[in-house]
Scaffold this motif. Structure first.
Motif, PDB file in Angstrom:
ATOM      1  N   SER A  56       0.669  -1.223   0.130  1.00 28.93           N
ATOM      2  CA  SER A  56      -0.217   0.059  -0.001  1.00 28.93           C
ATOM      3  C   SER A  56       1.081   1.141  -0.020  1.00 28.93           C
ATOM      4  N   ALA A  60      -2.753   2.186  -4.593  1.00 25.97           N
ATOM      5  CA  ALA A  60      -3.531   1.347  -5.005  1.00 25.97           C
ATOM      6  C   ALA A  60      -2.879   0.450  -6.014  1.00 25.97           C
ATOM      7  N   PHE A  63      -1.294  -2.790  -5.063  1.00 22.97           N
ATOM      8  CA  PHE A  63      -2.128  -4.131  -4.635  1.00 22.97           C
ATOM      9  C   PHE A  63      -1.725  -5.150  -5.817  1.00 22.97           C
ATOM     10  N   VAL A 211      -6.572   5.214  -1.937  1.00 23.95           N
ATOM     11  CA  VAL A 211      -5.249   5.111  -1.257  1.00 23.95           C
ATOM     12  C   VAL A 211      -4.167   5.791  -1.907  1.00 23.95           C
ATOM     13  N   GLY A 285     -11.364  -6.477  -4.904  1.00 22.73           N
ATOM     14  CA  GLY A 285     -10.819  -5.091  -4.585  1.00 22.73           C
ATOM     15  C   GLY A 285     -10.545  -4.421  -3.315  1.00 22.73           C
ATOM     16  N   GLN A 287      -8.467  -3.217  -0.146  1.00 24.54           N
ATOM     17  CA  GLN A 287      -7.110  -2.712   0.191  1.00 24.54           C
ATOM     18  C   GLN A 287      -7.041  -2.682   1.660  1.00 24.54           C
TER      19      GLN A 287
END
Length: 667
Positions: A56, A60, A63, A211, A285, A287
């Motif tokens: 992170s 984003a 990831f 993010v 998705g 996070q």
């Protein structure tokens, strides 16, 4: 009548087992899997978290690399599992990495491996329990606000269960371990069916958050370093693999085959769960960030949940099944520490037998468990949990250094093991098997060594240095303990020449007043037929001394009474000086000092009696050629003493209290 403390102990620990019951504690594979593999299996509950929160830092986009990092971790795990399957066939005594390194690389390397493993076992308990609290706190706010207290209570509960013995704790751990496997694989299968077959759009609670990267120019070497750091964090999934090799003696026969099968099952299940969780996280998705400030415009009151909890919410919604996922994950993480509670005491016992740790760690308790090792582990883990406030992200930085040190040295030792055997065996079939095993261990040593370098480089400034310092201190401490035991053994070894007998024995009876204990001590001293016998009293108060002298003469006691002056009203010093004067005149002679002592029945009576005698004994024990003999006199209160309870306390270890007929010597 049993004491309250004993009743509580029996309630928590159970009735003691006879030594011949040890064979009944051996484990079948279905129980050995949750006992020894719970750490490796449960690590998939926090290894994906560590991979994602590290990535992170790149925002984003980071990831998208998580599946590749997970695959790299899976390759390392597969290699380690294959390597340790060779270990369990070659070494079955339970020494594991320590034994392999000691036999093939030398004792110093073995001690280094042992130090690394002991530190890692303590961290296993701390990280597993803290992660369990974090998962439970994701759905129960009360737990999140009292995480340190709950973590400490969890360690206490684990300690109590393990003190009951391996088999009973193994049975306790079987249900939640298998329950965790069912829940995780059920969640992954349900997620795949909903995504692929039913075409549902599953979204994790954090999927729509923005993010921000920690640095906008995180490219090139910096980004590669970030990937390596994510990989080293994900390698936390490998912790606990070595526990099976350390626990081979606890398996039912055939031990090696059952241990190897358990190891294979462990690897297959852990790899499948790790890859499945990371893949499902990408598909939904999900996070997971390292710092809350990375989330741009976070919703009011937003609290980041763990990866497994977010996946449970994405797959099952907010219903009861979400709580089942959180509870199963938290429970397996609490119980994963059982791997350390199984491995730490066994390794501690082996090290104690080799005189690298105090001998108290070698003995088994009432329930045939290594109770002292279990208690030591619980104490150290509790200190870490409190010191780091049960924060998994802070504790994880200290983690896995020790386990990869032991991995690398163990596999290097196995390569030398196969090289040695290949020089002596000529059977073609056996040689092919050995060469195959050597190739597996050689690849394992190279790969785990490379991972160790990556871990040290990427985690050193984040806390790995603390683990290195702890290992170094423990390493030096164990060498110091071994040096002490070796020095004592050399001092106590009898010489080849016959022992020289003392020329004469001078007996000295200490007198405070003329009463029954004194008369018994005099009679006992006379019965030993010493060459000379004298009674000694210290003149602290003139009136008391004259009274003793008058009573001595009135009774016509046929032993000379020597009065030693003490201008400063001190007792121990004048007596020691008197005894030393006898030794100076006749260095080849021995002096036996007889000390009358009261035997009392109540603890508070010890505070009122025998204090001078204890001080005199403690001082005289350091004088060469001086023997100290206690002559007991039982007071009436000692008749009500619960001697059965006293015997039990004596069997548990050193205890304060009377020891009738006790004799101590220093020559």
């Amino acid at each position: 009548m049993a004491s309250p403390a004993l009743l509580i102990k029996r309630l928590l620990v159970g009735r003691p087992f006879r030594s011949d019951r040890l064979r009944h504690t051996l484990l079948p594979k279905r129980v050995a899997l949750p006992v020894f593999a719970s750490d490796a299996l449960s690590s998939v509950a926090y290894a994906p978290d560590e991979i994602l929160l590290t990535l992170s830092l790149a925002g984003a986009v980071g990831f998208t690399y998580s599946p590749w990092v997970a695959v790299a971790v899976a390759v390392v795990m597969l290699t380690v599992v294959a390597s340790y399957r060779q270990n369990v066939y070659a070494y079955t005594s339970g020494g594991g990495d320590y034994e392999v390194a000691t036999v093939n690389l030398g004792p110093r390397f073995g001690v280094g491996v042992a130090a690394a493993l002991l530190v890692d076992y303590v961290l296993t308990v701390s990280v597993s329990v803290s992660s369990g609290v974090a998962n439970l706190g994701s759905v129960v706010p009360f737990v999140a606000t009292h995480k340190v207290t709950i973590a400490v209570l969890a360690v206490a509960a684990l300690t109590a269960m393990n003190l009951r013995g391996v088999r009973e704790s193994g049975t306790v751990f079987s249900i939640p371990t298998y329950g965790f496997l069912i829940v995780i694989f059920g969640m992954l299968l349900t997620g795949v069916v909903r995504l692929v077959v039913l075409g549902h759009d599953l979204r994790a609670p954090s999927a729509d958050l923005v993010v921000a990267p920690e640095a906008a120019d995180l490219t090139g070497v910096a980004f590669v370093f970030l990937l390596l750091r994510a990989f080293s964090s994900g390698c936390a999934a490998l912790t606990g693999v070595e526990a099976v090799a350390n626990g081979v003696p606890a398996f039912r026969p055939p031990k090696s085959r059952n241990a190897a099968t358990t190891l294979l099952l462990l690897g297959a299940l852990a790899i499948a769960m790790l890859l499945g969780i990371v893949a499902l996280a990408r598909a939904t998705g999900l996070q997971f960030v390292e710092r809350p400030e990375q989330i741009v415009a976070a919703p009011p009151g937003y609290t980041q949940k763990t990866v497994t909890t977010q996946l449970g919410e994405a797959v099952f919604g907010g219903g009861p099944l979400l709580y089942v996922v959180a509870a199963a994950t938290a429970l397996i993480l609490f119980l994963a520490a059982n791997t350390a509670f199984t491995g730490f005491p066994v390794l501690g016992s082996i090290l104690a037998q080799a005189r690298y740790l105090p001998r108290q760690l070698h003995t088994r308790g009432d329930r045939l468990a290594f109770s002292n090792g279990i208690l030591f582990l619980a104490a150290f883990a509790t200190v870490l949990i409190v010191a780091f406030q049960a924060e998994v992200t802070r504790l994880i930085q200290l983690y896995i250094v020790g386990v990869f040190v032991s991995f690398t040295l163990s596999q290097t030792g196995m390569v030398r093991h196969w090289n040695r055997l290949l020089r002596t065996h000529r059977d073609p079939l056996r040689r092919r098997r050995m060469m195959r095993s050597r190739a597996i261990n050689l690849f394992g040593a190279a790969l785990t060594g490379a991972v160790l370098v990556v871990v040290l480089v990427t985690k050193f400034t984040h806390g790995a240095w603390i683990s290195l310092v702890a290992m170094a201190v423990l390493y030096l401490l164990m060498l110091g303990i071994r040096g002490h035991y070796d020095r004592v053994a050399r001092e106590l070894a009898p010489a080849d020449s016959p022992s020289v007998l003392p020329a004469r024995n001078h007996a000295v009876v200490l007198v405070s007043t003329v009463h029954l204990p004194t008369l018994r001590a005099l009679a006992y001293a006379q019965a030993t037929r010493p060459d000379t016998l004298t009674a000694v009293t210290v003149n602290v108060d003139d009136a008391d001394t004259r009274a003793v002298q008058a009573e001595w003469e009135r009774r016509a006691i046929p032993v000379p009474l020597t009065i030693v002056d003490s201008p400063y009203r001190e007792i121990t010093g004048p007596i020691v000086e008197f005894v030393k004067s006898i030794r100076r005149e006749s260095p080849r002679d021995v002096v036996t000092v007889f000390i009358p002592e009261y035997v009392v029945g109540h603890w508070w009576e010890h505070l009122l009696h025998n204090q001078s005698a204890l001080r005199i004994k403690a001082r005289l024990l350091f004088e060469p050629g001086v023997m100290v003999t206690s002559v007991p006199w039982q007071l009436a209160s000692s008749e009500n003493r619960d001697l059965a309870r006293f015997d039990r306390r004596m069997m548990r270890g050193p205890t304060r209290g009377p020891r009738a007929g006790e004799a101590s010597s220093k020559s």
